[in-house]
Scaffold this active site. Structure first.
Site, short mmCIF file in Angstrom:
data_model
loop_
_atom_site.label_atom_id
_atom_site.label_comp_id
_atom_site.label_asym_id
_atom_site.label_seq_id
_atom_site.Cartn_x
_atom_site.Cartn_y
_atom_site.Cartn_z
N PRO A 83 4.06 0.78 -1.80
CG PRO A 83 6.06 -0.12 -1.00
CD PRO A 83 5.35 0.24 -2.25
CB CYS A 115 12.93 6.17 1.61
SG CYS A 115 12.17 7.49 2.56
CG ASN A 148 7.19 3.89 -8.82
OD1 ASN A 148 7.99 4.50 -8.12
ND2 ASN A 148 5.90 4.05 -8.70
CG ASP A 151 6.04 11.53 -13.37
OD1 ASP A 151 5.86 11.85 -12.18
OD2 ASP A 151 6.85 12.11 -14.11
NE ARG A 199 3.96 11.67 -7.48
CZ ARG A 199 4.37 12.48 -8.44
NH1 ARG A 199 4.20 13.79 -8.31
NH2 ARG A 199 4.95 12.01 -9.52
C1 LIG Z 1 2.89 10.00 0.36
C2 LIG Z 1 3.95 9.14 -0.21
C3 LIG Z 1 4.49 8.11 0.56
C4 LIG Z 1 5.48 7.28 0.03
N1 LIG Z 1 5.93 6.24 0.77
C5 LIG Z 1 6.76 5.33 0.22
C6 LIG Z 1 7.13 4.14 0.93
O1 LIG Z 1 6.74 3.90 2.08
N2 LIG Z 1 7.95 3.26 0.28
C7 LIG Z 1 8.40 3.48 -0.99
O2 LIG Z 1 9.12 2.63 -1.55
N3 LIG Z 1 8.07 4.59 -1.67
C8 LIG Z 1 7.26 5.50 -1.10
N4 LIG Z 1 6.89 6.61 -1.82
C9 LIG Z 1 7.42 6.78 -3.18
C10 LIG Z 1 6.49 6.15 -4.20
O3 LIG Z 1 6.25 4.79 -3.96
C11 LIG Z 1 7.00 6.28 -5.64
O4 LIG Z 1 8.20 5.60 -5.80
C12 LIG Z 1 7.15 7.72 -6.07
O5 LIG Z 1 6.10 8.52 -5.58
C13 LIG Z 1 7.16 7.80 -7.61
O6 LIG Z 1 5.96 7.36 -8.15
P1 LIG Z 1 4.83 8.41 -8.65
O7 LIG Z 1 5.56 9.43 -9.51
O8 LIG Z 1 3.89 7.54 -9.45
O9 LIG Z 1 4.23 9.00 -7.43
C14 LIG Z 1 5.94 7.48 -1.29
C15 LIG Z 1 5.41 8.52 -2.06
C16 LIG Z 1 4.43 9.35 -1.54
C17 LIG Z 1 3.84 10.45 -2.38
#
Ligand SMILES: Cc1cc2nc3c(=O)[nH]c(=O)nc-3n(C[C@H](O)[C@H](O)[C@H](O)COP(=O)(O)O)c2cc1C
Length: 375
Positions: free
Chosen positions: A24, A108, A213, A215, A238
């Protein structure tokens, strides 16, 4: 080609076709983006985090965000709230809205959200974690899950306890983002921390799906995450921004970058979906900007293109700019063909979006448009 991630997995009563999910993403995981991610193979997608309080007030914008496209398969939704009763009420509403699965956000880090007692605030109140999942479990028979972090700070790591609590209250899935609330994206995702949770879960009879989850920008890191933590599936955040091909890459287990022709085709399709969903309005163009900026990396002279796309006020204009750009690039040119493959080269402020008060690039201008009702 079949690999670990390409195998189906059972989420409660639902059979998911594979183990690569789209997270999400506030301000990002709307219908157009989800459709593209699903077409690229995502095994599960989510509507962004919704506020339980807004649901209880029947907030129109929140209910609009619950929209689903007829082409969408299995679709989840995520909710956060300041107390167990509000979350349980929201879960019962979301259940009736027809979502296939419901996730509770416990991760969050946004200040405004945490100050309201939502998101990762709950990580400091272990009893509330148990109570929230317990009441949510009673509020729906649909598959239920929780997404959380390693802890509130490094000094307060409680990922094993949180894992035990959500499993005791019978979630069907849980996702761990391998950072604490106080850590920004410049701190690497902690695979050992995720492994602690997986080990705690292994001692529990639950059949819940364990999701890693953090990186994941390519198939190598997805494989490393799986091997080092023992997770059953991965959730991409991301890594999917401007690169929905990441689902294909992980499912095929080999590096995948589109040719310019394929990239152009997918980008135009995303714009078409954007027009279908938001209309051919100024708001639609502003909402699309962030995606356009993310997509337009990895091809020659794309910075100049981004500079103009960043200001587009309608999607016809964006299509014209892309058409002009397409005249300059050979159709068979491979994205990042110059070897600059890294999707997250260096620090990029857009990756800090979930820590700020905004919900994404362009929001300020969009709010101005909305308040003036100009569009
Ligand atoms: C633009 C953006 C919006 C996000 N919105 C949510 C969200 O609505 N719910 C949630 O659980 N995590 C949200 N996250 C966090 C991501 O789901 C994730 O846990 C976090 O970015 C780590 O993963 P990554 O390193 O692969 O980006 C958001 C992250 C980004 C960058």
């Amino acid at each position: 080609m079949s690999n670990f991630f390409n195998q189906p997995i059972q989420l409660g009563s639902l059979k998911l076709k594979n183990r690569v999910f789209l997270a999400p993403l506030a301000g990002v995981s709307d219908i157009p983006f989800r459709r593209i991610a699903q077409e690229m193979g995502a095994g599960l997608t989510y509507v962004e985090m919704l506020s339980a309080t807004a649901i209880s007030y029947k907030n129109k914008k929140t209910f609009d965000m619950m929209a689903r496209h007829s082409s969408e398969g299995i679709l989840g939704v995520q909710v956060t709230g300041p107390d167990a009763i509000q979350v349980a009420h929201a879960v019962s509403v979301l259940d009736k809205q027809g979502f296939d699965t419901i996730d509770i956000n416990m991760g969050c880090p946004v200040r405004k959200v945490v100050n309201a007692g939502c998101g990762s605030a709950i990580l400091k109140e272990p009893e509330r974690i148990s109570q929230t999942v317990k009441l949510a479990r009673e509020a729906t028979t649909k598959p239920l899950s929780a997404k959380f972090r390693l802890g509130y700070t490094r000094e307060l790591i409680n990922v094993e306890d949180t894992t035990n609590r959500v499993l005791t209250e019978l979630v069907d899935m849980f996702t761990i983002h391998g950072r604490t609330r106080s850590e920004s994206y410049s701190t690497p995702c902690d695979l050992n921390g995720i492994q602690l949770s997986m080990q705690a879960a292994a001692k529990n009879p639950s059949k819940a799906i364990k999701v890693g989850n953090g990186d994941i920008f390519d198939f190598q890191f997805a494989e490393k995450m799986q091997k080092e933590t023992g997770c059953d599936a991965v959730m991409i955040s991301r890594g999917a921004l401007g690169n929905p091909w990441i689902f294909k890459e992980i499912l095929e287990g080999k590096r995948y970058q589109p040719t310019f022709a394929e990239w152009y085709d997918v980008l135009l399709r995303h714009i078409t979906y954007q027009e279908e969903h938001y209309g051919k309005t100024k708001i639609s163009a502003i909402l699309a900007r962030k995606h356009l900026l993310w997509y337009t990396k990895g091809f020659p002279q794309s910075k100049a293109l981004r500079d103009v796309l960043n200001k587009v006020e309608d999607l016809e204009q964006a299509k014209e700019l892309l058409k002009e750009y397409a005249k300059k690039i050979a159709p068979h040119y491979i994205r990042y063909g110059d070897g600059d493959y890294e999707m997250h080269e260096g620090y990029d402020p857009k990756f800090e979006m979930d820590r700020q008060l905004d919900r994404g690039v362009g929001d300020e201008e969009m709010n101005a448009v909305l308040s003036n009702k100009k569009d």
